[in-house]
Design an enzyme around this catalytic site. Structure first.
Site, PDB file in Angstrom:
ATOM      1  N   HIS A 138      -3.879  -1.761  -6.643  1.00 56.38           N
ATOM      2  CA  HIS A 138      -3.215  -0.497  -6.947  1.00 56.38           C
ATOM      3  C   HIS A 138      -4.296   0.539  -7.242  1.00 56.38           C
ATOM      4  O   HIS A 138      -5.272   0.243  -7.924  1.00 56.38           O
ATOM      5  CB  HIS A 138      -2.327  -0.613  -8.189  1.00 56.38           C
ATOM      6  CG  HIS A 138      -1.129  -1.487  -8.004  1.00 56.38           C
ATOM      7  ND1 HIS A 138      -0.577  -1.744  -6.777  1.00 56.38           N
ATOM      8  CD2 HIS A 138      -0.368  -2.156  -8.905  1.00 56.38           C
ATOM      9  CE1 HIS A 138       0.473  -2.539  -6.931  1.00 56.38           C
ATOM     10  NE2 HIS A 138       0.615  -2.807  -8.201  1.00 56.38           N
ATOM     11  N   ASP A 170       0.819  -1.222   0.000  1.00 57.30           N
ATOM     12  CA  ASP A 170       0.000   0.000   0.000  1.00 57.30           C
ATOM     13  C   ASP A 170       0.849   1.268   0.000  1.00 57.30           C
ATOM     14  O   ASP A 170       0.428   2.312   0.495  1.00 57.30           O
ATOM     15  CB  ASP A 170      -0.950   0.035   1.217  1.00 57.30           C
ATOM     16  CG  ASP A 170      -1.815  -1.205   1.307  1.00 57.30           C
ATOM     17  OD1 ASP A 170      -2.469  -1.525   0.303  1.00 57.30           O
ATOM     18  OD2 ASP A 170      -1.836  -1.844   2.372  1.00 57.30           O
TER      19      ASP A 170
END
Length: 432
Positions: A41, A13
């Site tokens: 993503h 992340d």
């Protein structure tokens, strides 16, 4: 041109989608080399459009780029088709997406076993996404997996599924008291799904190496992060694949000598999702601030991310195990308006101080962060496009992180948009 690896330097992340999107216009190929739909993503285009991708490489949003789902990825066919449809419905051209014939397919029994195992483990569970990723990789290593190429041979596919379910159904029925799966139905469903991606199956190894020979630039895009690597991460609280740079060669079929640049994505603070040790984790007001201001919720799971201050110990560790040549520092803007910004420069374990990653998980669980307090800044930095546009204290923060992380900070993210980036050093430029 050589290949470039893009990896997460923390627990995932970090903003890898933003980095891929930034580079997409200057590379010809983007390859996803490991993981599955257990990671995501997020890419925000200049138009403000927001795209969440789980299996398909971020380069699909850049016209003219050929995107490849590599052999190291495990693919849920239903998720793949759903993601393709979602992109196409929004006008994205997916014609140049290819799938390695050697990638493994995530089957219904993988998901069933993953979910029931987590429930069975109770308080001892690792905290998987429940999407079947681990069981699929288990079958790959046990040499009983189903590969993408198997959908091209119906008889072989049926034989492999039947053989797999002879064992899987025993587990589901006799251990977990669940219903058995019908092999014929599993095969029929998969073949129906395969009609939607059969034309994309390719010899990815050959195509990628031919592209490099012809002078093309290949970007190898990892999912998740270094500390989630099955070998180098905070085991057992890790994923089932190798997000580290070494996994890029294995998961794409490109030789390691082809790789010249390793770009590590590093958030200006630290987050992780799921269970496991997290020395700089914050609670109460500071943790709430980072979570709310940074929008720290998982793209794939929707789970709130655990937040903490920047940890130089894991950054240096990531630099070492990946051979990172450059860093892309993201979310610097989130730290604006803080009076001071603590940075972890070492750990104290049982009264002894160390600046290195502990060798055992028990030591890491007992590690107490040793902080260095850096002055904060109040200015909004989201419009900065040059390093000198940043306030002096923000520049000092970046330079200090560069010093203690062990690799130059070549790019800085000051917002979620593609254009909200400061480029200090061109990572695609050939170096001596």
């Amino acid at each position: 041109m050589p290949a470039i690896v893009l990896i997460g330097a923390q627990w995932g992340d970090e903003g890898k989608g933003k980095a891929t999107d930034l580079l997409g216009g200057r590379v010809q190929w983007v390859v996803r080399y490991q993981g599955g739909n257990n990671a995501g993503h997020t890419v925000v285009l200049p138009s403000g459009e927001n795209f969440a991708l789980h299996l398909i490489p971020s380069g699909v949003l850049t016209p003219g780029v050929t995107n490849v789902i590599g052999n190291g990825v495990v693919i849920d066919p239903g998720v793949l088709l759903s993601e393709l449809k979602g992109l196409e419905d929004r006008g994205v051209d997916t014609a140049k997406l290819l799938i390695s014939a050697d990638a493994h397919l995530l089957m219904p029994y993988h998901v069933a076993i993953d979910k029931v195992t987590e429930r069975y483990m109770g308080s001892k569970k690792i905290g998987t996404t429940g999407r079947g990723i681990g069981p699929c990789y288990q079958d790959k290593v046990a040499r009983m997996g189903i590969r993408v190429a198997d959908v091209l041979d119906t008889d072989q596919l049926a034989h492999k599924v039947e053989a797999a379910l002879e064992f899987k159904n025993q587990v589901l029925v006799k251990i977990y008291n669940r219903k058995a799966l019908d092999p014929d139905q599993v095969v029929e469903s998969l073949l129906e799904q395969a009609e939607g991606f059969r034309h994309r199956i390719a010899d990815a190894r050959l195509l990628l190496n031919n592209a490099l020979e012809a002078g093309g630039t290949v970007l190898l895009e990892g999912s998740q992060g270094t500390l989630l690597d099955v070998d180098h991460g905070t085991y057992p609280y890790v994923t089932s694949s190798n997000p580290t740079a070494g996994g890029a060669a294995v998961g794409s079929g490109i030789g390691p000598t082809r790789i010249r640049t390793v770009l590590g994505i590093l958030k200006a603070y630290t987050t992780r999702v799921g269970s496991g040790p997290f020395p700089t984790e914050l609670f109460y007001e500071s943790g709430e601030y980072l979570s709310k201001t940074g929008g720290e919720f998982g793209v794939t799971t929707g789970r709130r991310r655990r937040c903490g201050w920047f940890d130089a110990v894991i950054a240096r560790y990531a630099t070492r195990v990946n051979g990172i040549t450059d860093y892309f520092l993201t979310k610097l803007d989130v730290l604006s308006s803080l009076e001071t910004v603590p940075v972890c420069v070492g750990y104290e374990i049982d009264g002894k101080r160390t600046s290195e990653m502990p060798m055992t998980q028990s030591d890491l669980c007992r590690a107490k962060p040793v902080y260095e307090e850096l002055p904060g800044w109040w200015e909004d930095i989201s419009a900065a496009r040059e390093f000198d546009d940043l306030p002096a204290k923000a520049r000092d923060y970046v330079l200090r992180l560069e010093e203690i992380s062990g690799a130059p900070v070549s790019c800085i993210g000051v917002g979620p948009g593609r254009d909200q980036t400061i480029v200090r050093r061109d990572i695609l430029q050939e170096r001596a």
